[in-house]
Scaffold this motif. Structure first.
Motif, short mmCIF file in Angstrom:
data_model
loop_
_atom_site.label_atom_id
_atom_site.label_comp_id
_atom_site.label_asym_id
_atom_site.label_seq_id
_atom_site.Cartn_x
_atom_site.Cartn_y
_atom_site.Cartn_z
N LYS A 5 0.85 -1.19 0.00
CA LYS A 5 0.00 0.00 0.00
C LYS A 5 0.89 1.25 0.00
O LYS A 5 1.93 1.27 0.64
N LYS A 6 0.47 2.26 -0.73
CA LYS A 6 1.22 3.51 -0.80
C LYS A 6 0.50 4.58 0.01
O LYS A 6 -0.72 4.59 0.10
N ILE A 7 1.29 5.47 0.59
CA ILE A 7 0.73 6.62 1.31
C ILE A 7 1.42 7.88 0.80
O ILE A 7 2.49 7.82 0.21
N LYS A 8 0.78 9.02 1.04
CA LYS A 8 1.37 10.30 0.66
C LYS A 8 1.81 11.03 1.91
O LYS A 8 1.10 11.09 2.90
N ILE A 9 3.02 11.59 1.84
CA ILE A 9 3.53 12.44 2.91
C ILE A 9 4.01 13.74 2.28
O ILE A 9 4.20 13.80 1.05
N LYS A 10 4.17 14.75 3.08
CA LYS A 10 4.76 15.98 2.59
C LYS A 10 6.17 16.04 3.16
O LYS A 10 6.36 16.03 4.37
N LEU A 11 7.16 16.06 2.29
CA LEU A 11 8.57 16.05 2.67
C LEU A 11 9.22 17.34 2.21
O LEU A 11 9.32 17.60 1.02
N ASN A 12 9.60 18.17 3.18
CA ASN A 12 10.19 19.48 2.89
C ASN A 12 9.35 20.27 1.88
O ASN A 12 9.86 20.85 0.93
N GLY A 13 8.03 20.25 2.09
CA GLY A 13 7.12 21.05 1.27
C GLY A 13 6.64 20.39 -0.01
O GLY A 13 5.79 20.93 -0.70
N LYS A 14 7.17 19.22 -0.35
CA LYS A 14 6.77 18.53 -1.58
C LYS A 14 6.07 17.23 -1.24
O LYS A 14 6.50 16.51 -0.35
N THR A 15 5.01 16.92 -1.98
CA THR A 15 4.29 15.68 -1.76
C THR A 15 5.09 14.52 -2.32
O THR A 15 5.57 14.57 -3.45
N SER A 16 5.25 13.48 -1.51
CA SER A 16 5.96 12.26 -1.92
C SER A 16 5.07 11.06 -1.63
O SER A 16 4.31 11.07 -0.67
N THR A 17 5.21 10.02 -2.46
CA THR A 17 4.49 8.78 -2.24
C THR A 17 5.50 7.73 -1.78
O THR A 17 6.53 7.54 -2.42
N ILE A 18 5.19 7.10 -0.65
CA ILE A 18 6.08 6.08 -0.09
C ILE A 18 5.26 4.85 0.26
O ILE A 18 4.03 4.89 0.27
N ASN A 19 5.95 3.77 0.59
CA ASN A 19 5.26 2.55 1.03
C ASN A 19 4.67 2.76 2.42
O ASN A 19 5.29 3.39 3.27
N ASP A 20 3.49 2.21 2.62
CA ASP A 20 2.86 2.20 3.94
C ASP A 20 3.78 1.48 4.92
O ASP A 20 4.50 0.56 4.55
N LYS A 21 3.77 1.89 6.15
CA LYS A 21 4.57 1.30 7.23
C LYS A 21 6.07 1.55 7.09
O LYS A 21 6.87 0.87 7.72
N THR A 22 6.47 2.50 6.27
CA THR A 22 7.88 2.88 6.17
C THR A 22 8.28 3.60 7.46
O THR A 22 7.58 4.49 7.91
#
Length: 72
Positions: A5-22
């Motif tokens: 599953k993928k989730i979205k986070i905001k990293l230093n102002g930019k939206t990034s998609t990473i794996n769930d449970k990272t």
């Protein structure tokens, strides 16, 4: 085979998609960021570096990674 599953986070102002449970530590390793040389803020709170491996990122987390720059 289970799909990751993928989730979205905001990293230093930019939206990034990473794996769930990272974990935060895994993300830093993937970004090749040396944890000793950065300050990390997760959802407006400074992260204790001893807990990097136990903090799992969640959807819509806001992460700021600030590099220390030497000099004078």
């Amino acid at each position: 085979m289970k799909k990751t599953k993928k989730i979205k986070i905001k990293l230093n102002g930019k939206t990034s998609t990473i794996n769930d449970k990272t974990t935060l530590l895994k993300l830093l390793n993937e970004l090749k960021v040396p944890s000793r040389k950065v300050a990390i803020e997760l959802n407006m709170e400074i992260v204790n570096k001893k807990k990097l491996n136990s903090i799992k990122l969640k959807n819509n987390d806001v992460l700021e990674i600030v590099h220390f720059i030497g000099g004078g």
